[in-house]
Design an enzyme around this catalytic site. Sequence first.
Site, mmCIF file in Angstrom:
data_model
loop_
_atom_site.group_PDB
_atom_site.id
_atom_site.type_symbol
_atom_site.label_atom_id
_atom_site.label_comp_id
_atom_site.label_asym_id
_atom_site.label_seq_id
_atom_site.Cartn_x
_atom_site.Cartn_y
_atom_site.Cartn_z
ATOM 1 N N SER A 58 61.914 11.905 32.994
ATOM 2 C CA SER A 58 62.458 12.934 33.883
ATOM 3 C C SER A 58 63.969 12.846 34.075
ATOM 4 C CB SER A 58 61.780 12.901 35.254
ATOM 5 O OG SER A 58 62.212 11.796 36.012
ATOM 6 N N LYS A 94 65.226 10.025 40.925
ATOM 7 C CA LYS A 94 65.664 11.409 40.766
ATOM 8 C C LYS A 94 67.076 11.568 41.321
ATOM 9 C CE LYS A 94 61.640 13.160 39.383
ATOM 10 N NZ LYS A 94 61.077 11.927 38.851
#
Length: 135
Positions: A58, A94
């Site tokens: 990600s 993230k």
Amino acid sequence: MLGTIHSAPLKSPFLGRIAGGEPIDDNHGDLGEIAFDFSAMGIRPRGNTFALKVEGDSMIGASINDGDVVIIEKRPHRSGNVVAALVDGRVTLKRYIEEDGRQLLRAENKNYRDIILGEESHVQGVAIAVIHEVV
């Protein structure tokens, strides 16, 4: 004559793995220590640091790949920082974003959706370095 300043590598606890994808169960443990020479990268740690191994894709847009190790520092975060976050008892790596009055976690891969930080979620620290896996 100019002198060179040498510093000994600092040791950080190696606490486990972190999702570079969908959040995974919080599995912090004691996997030993990792020695890292922050000064060689021009980094001055300001607080407690720990290391986590990345699992997933990600964050590939930020050059953080599956198998890399991220060094996380417990310090205040701001919009745009790459962070380790605890979301509903699960951990993820993230980019922290403040947008339209909301706090979001955003992947650096368009295959993942934003995660809205809720009351049970919090940022555990800011990524200050990445050690790329050598293949």
